[in-house]
Design a protein around this motif. Structure first.
Motif, PDB file in Angstrom:
ATOM      1  N   ASP A  67       0.816  -1.214   0.000  1.00 16.90           N
ATOM      2  CA  ASP A  67       0.000   0.000   0.000  1.00 16.90           C
ATOM      3  C   ASP A  67       0.848   1.262   0.000  1.00 16.90           C
ATOM      4  O   ASP A  67       0.611   2.190  -0.753  1.00 16.90           O
ATOM      5  N   ASP A  68       1.848   1.280   0.883  1.00 14.22           N
ATOM      6  CA  ASP A  68       2.538   2.546   1.142  1.00 14.22           C
ATOM      7  C   ASP A  68       4.008   2.282   1.417  1.00 14.22           C
ATOM      8  O   ASP A  68       4.362   1.718   2.457  1.00 14.22           O
ATOM      9  N   GLY A  97       0.652   0.745  -3.996  1.00 13.57           N
ATOM     10  CA  GLY A  97      -0.734   0.860  -4.456  1.00 13.57           C
ATOM     11  C   GLY A  97      -1.463   2.065  -3.913  1.00 13.57           C
ATOM     12  O   GLY A  97      -2.531   2.428  -4.401  1.00 13.57           O
ATOM     13  N   ARG A  98      -0.917   2.705  -2.864  1.00 11.24           N
ATOM     14  CA  ARG A  98      -1.526   3.891  -2.241  1.00 11.24           C
ATOM     15  C   ARG A  98      -2.985   3.644  -1.872  1.00 11.24           C
ATOM     16  O   ARG A  98      -3.850   4.504  -2.021  1.00 11.24           O
ATOM     17  N   ALA A 102      -7.510  -0.751  -7.637  1.00 16.90           N
ATOM     18  CA  ALA A 102      -7.286  -0.805  -9.083  1.00 16.90           C
ATOM     19  C   ALA A 102      -5.805  -0.627  -9.408  1.00 16.90           C
ATOM     20  O   ALA A 102      -5.261  -1.299 -10.295  1.00 16.90           O
ATOM     21  N   THR A 103      -5.135   0.267  -8.689  1.00 15.91           N
ATOM     22  CA  THR A 103      -3.709   0.492  -8.907  1.00 15.91           C
ATOM     23  C   THR A 103      -2.907  -0.741  -8.545  1.00 15.91           C
ATOM     24  O   THR A 103      -1.992  -1.148  -9.276  1.00 15.91           O
ATOM     25  N   ARG A 104      -3.255  -1.368  -7.440  1.00 16.67           N
ATOM     26  CA  ARG A 104      -2.514  -2.556  -7.019  1.00 16.67           C
ATOM     27  C   ARG A 104      -2.709  -3.712  -7.996  1.00 16.67           C
ATOM     28  O   ARG A 104      -1.762  -4.439  -8.319  1.00 16.67           O
ATOM     29  N   LEU A 105      -3.926  -3.886  -8.489  1.00 17.19           N
ATOM     30  CA  LEU A 105      -4.184  -4.958  -9.450  1.00 17.19           C
ATOM     31  C   LEU A 105      -3.439  -4.687 -10.764  1.00 17.19           C
ATOM     32  O   LEU A 105      -2.948  -5.620 -11.414  1.00 17.19           O
ATOM     33  N   LYS A 106      -3.338  -3.417 -11.128  1.00 19.99           N
ATOM     34  CA  LYS A 106      -2.584  -3.052 -12.330  1.00 19.99           C
ATOM     35  C   LYS A 106      -1.120  -3.439 -12.173  1.00 19.99           C
ATOM     36  O   LYS A 106      -0.493  -3.965 -13.111  1.00 19.99           O
ATOM     37  N   TYR A 107      -0.560  -3.192 -10.986  1.00 16.28           N
ATOM     38  CA  TYR A 107       0.834  -3.554 -10.747  1.00 16.28           C
ATOM     39  C   TYR A 107       1.018  -5.071 -10.738  1.00 16.28           C
ATOM     40  O   TYR A 107       2.060  -5.578 -11.173  1.00 16.28           O
ATOM     41  N   VAL A 108       0.044  -5.791 -10.255  1.00 15.66           N
ATOM     42  CA  VAL A 108       0.116  -7.256 -10.299  1.00 15.66           C
ATOM     43  C   VAL A 108       0.197  -7.722 -11.749  1.00 15.66           C
ATOM     44  O   VAL A 108       1.003  -8.601 -12.097  1.00 15.66           O
ATOM     45  N   ASP A 109      -0.628  -7.129 -12.616  1.00 16.60           N
ATOM     46  CA  ASP A 109      -0.584  -7.468 -14.049  1.00 16.60           C
ATOM     47  C   ASP A 109       0.806  -7.206 -14.627  1.00 16.60           C
ATOM     48  O   ASP A 109       1.342  -8.018 -15.391  1.00 16.60           O
ATOM     49  N   TYR A 110       1.379  -6.064 -14.260  1.00 15.39           N
ATOM     50  CA  TYR A 110       2.710  -5.711 -14.770  1.00 15.39           C
ATOM     51  C   TYR A 110       3.774  -6.692 -14.272  1.00 15.39           C
ATOM     52  O   TYR A 110       4.580  -7.213 -15.059  1.00 15.39           O
ATOM     53  N   LEU A 111       3.757  -6.973 -12.978  1.00 14.60           N
ATOM     54  CA  LEU A 111       4.798  -7.809 -12.382  1.00 14.60           C
ATOM     55  C   LEU A 111       4.700  -9.262 -12.824  1.00 14.60           C
ATOM     56  O   LEU A 111       5.701  -9.987 -12.808  1.00 14.60           O
ATOM     57  N   THR A 112       3.503  -9.703 -13.192  1.00 16.69           N
ATOM     58  CA  THR A 112       3.335 -11.085 -13.639  1.00 16.69           C
ATOM     59  C   THR A 112       3.365 -11.203 -15.158  1.00 16.69           C
ATOM     60  O   THR A 112       3.052 -12.259 -15.708  1.00 16.69           O
ATOM     61  N   GLY A 113       3.747 -10.125 -15.830  1.00 17.37           N
ATOM     62  CA  GLY A 113       3.768 -10.119 -17.289  1.00 17.37           C
ATOM     63  C   GLY A 113       5.081 -10.551 -17.894  1.00 17.37           C
ATOM     64  O   GLY A 113       5.287 -10.383 -19.097  1.00 17.37           O
ATOM     65  N   GLY A 114       6.001 -11.075 -17.073  1.00 15.91           N
ATOM     66  CA  GLY A 114       7.265 -11.563 -17.606  1.00 15.91           C
ATOM     67  C   GLY A 114       8.494 -10.884 -17.058  1.00 15.91           C
ATOM     68  O   GLY A 114       9.625 -11.312 -17.334  1.00 15.91           O
TER      69      GLY A 114
END
Length: 333
Positions: A67-68, A97-98, A102-114
């Motif tokens: 979160d912070d 994620g602050r 939605a921001t945290r889920l977006k970062y999950v997508d990025y980090l699990t994208g390879g």
């Protein structure tokens, strides 16, 4: 800039042999290894990280979603994560994620994208279940810190908040305190309910009086607890001890008690939870007794558990539980 083909040509060997040297693999004679390493040094060759990860199917990088990252309370956890990753020759990416899902889920997508080999997620709110389930769904290599979701495939790092609260309350009882209250932290967090339940269980086990005025509902900040304690001191029997679900509300309790002319711990003993600092910077508080979380060690364990999962993808989900430590200071001698 030199390429792996340039190194192979200058050494008069194959690209495969150079790759074996770069990845410290066997099958290279000492003479060839020495020659290749000398040419690599002469050319100041730096392997392409992306190309290497494609060949090895590893990035040697861990992603962390929190979160912070600027909250002082989490600095020990962050240090534990980073130190353990670096000790294992892993890079680590932190995403904040602050408190926006939605921001945290977006970062999950990025980090699990390879770009990572696995992901660690931290959260302690009831609403974080969405994050935890999404992480477990997106990545087979994942660790959840402070998650009590036993029905998902991710590994977990836990703190026994119930037991910590029980120990704190038990200590106040054994001191001979007769009218003990609990001031909660934010009840939107799993930890708030777990610590409340630990308090109630200890009071029940020791047959201590427990009524509607034994529990004051606050949050993770000092002011609400301060206001609640002011009201409590103006009504009914005065408490002689307080276990607070977090340190910040504990400081609010102490502030209200001092303003009412009570001595701490003479008239009111106080134990908090978290080993945190007060919101009020202009008030001289007595050193607070607390239940200290082993955040550094939890961060280290999270990284080691994730790396073990990366190396053993077929093993069963694992969980490691840590205990809080009772640290006695001036508010509860």
């Amino acid at each position: 800039m030199a390429t792996i083909s340039d190194i192979a040509r200058q050494a008069n060997v194959s690209r495969t042999l150079v790759s074996r040297v770069l990845n410290n693999k066997p099958g290279v004679s000492p003479e060839n290894r020495e020659k290749i390493l000398e040419i690599i040094e002469e050319n100041h060759y730096v392997p392409n990280g992306l190309a290497k990860s494609l060949v090895l199917q590893r990035t040697n990088t861990i992603g962390v979603v929190m979160d912070d990252l600027c909250n002082e309370f989490f600095f020990k956890l962050i240090s534990g994560l980073q130190d353990a990753a670096e000790a294992q020759d892993y890079n680590i990416l932190f995403c904040s994620g602050r408190k926006d899902m939605a921001t945290r889920l977006k970062y999950v997508d990025y980090l699990t994208g390879g770009c990572t080999d696995g992901i660690i997620a931290y959260g302690s709110r009831f609403a974080d279940e969405e994050l935890f389930r999404y992480v477990a769904e997106k990545s087979a290599n994942s660790v959840l810190i402070e998650s009590d979701l036993s029905d998902c495939t991710a590994d977990r790092i836990l703190l026994d908040n119930f037991h910590g609260a029980y120990i704190a309350t038990e200590h106040l009882i054994r001191q001979g305190r007769k009218n003990i209250i609990h001031v909660t932290c934010d009840m939107n967090y799993d930890v708030g309910l777990e610590r409340l339940n630990g308090f109630v269980q200890a009071m029940h086990d020791y047959r201590m009086p427990l009524g509607p005025d034994s529990i004051l509902y606050a949050d993770h900040f000092e002011d609400i607890a301060y206001q609640q304690m002011q009201k409590r001191l103006s009504q009914g029997t005065r408490p002689d001890a307080c276990f607070a679900g977090a340190d910040k509300p504990a400081f609010g309790v102490i502030r209200a008690a001092m303003e009412a002319g009570l001595s701490v711990p003479g008239d009111l003993a106080v134990i908090g939870f978290d080993d945190d600092v007060p919101d009020s910077k202009d008030i001289l508080f007595p050193p607070l007794s607390t239940m200290r979380q082993p955040l550094y060690e939890m961060g280290q364990a999270g990284v080691l558990l994730l790396i073990d999962r990366i190396s053993h993808p077929d093993r069963d989900p694992a969980a490691k539980t840590f205990q809080a430590e009772l640290v006695l200071r001036e508010t509860c001698r």
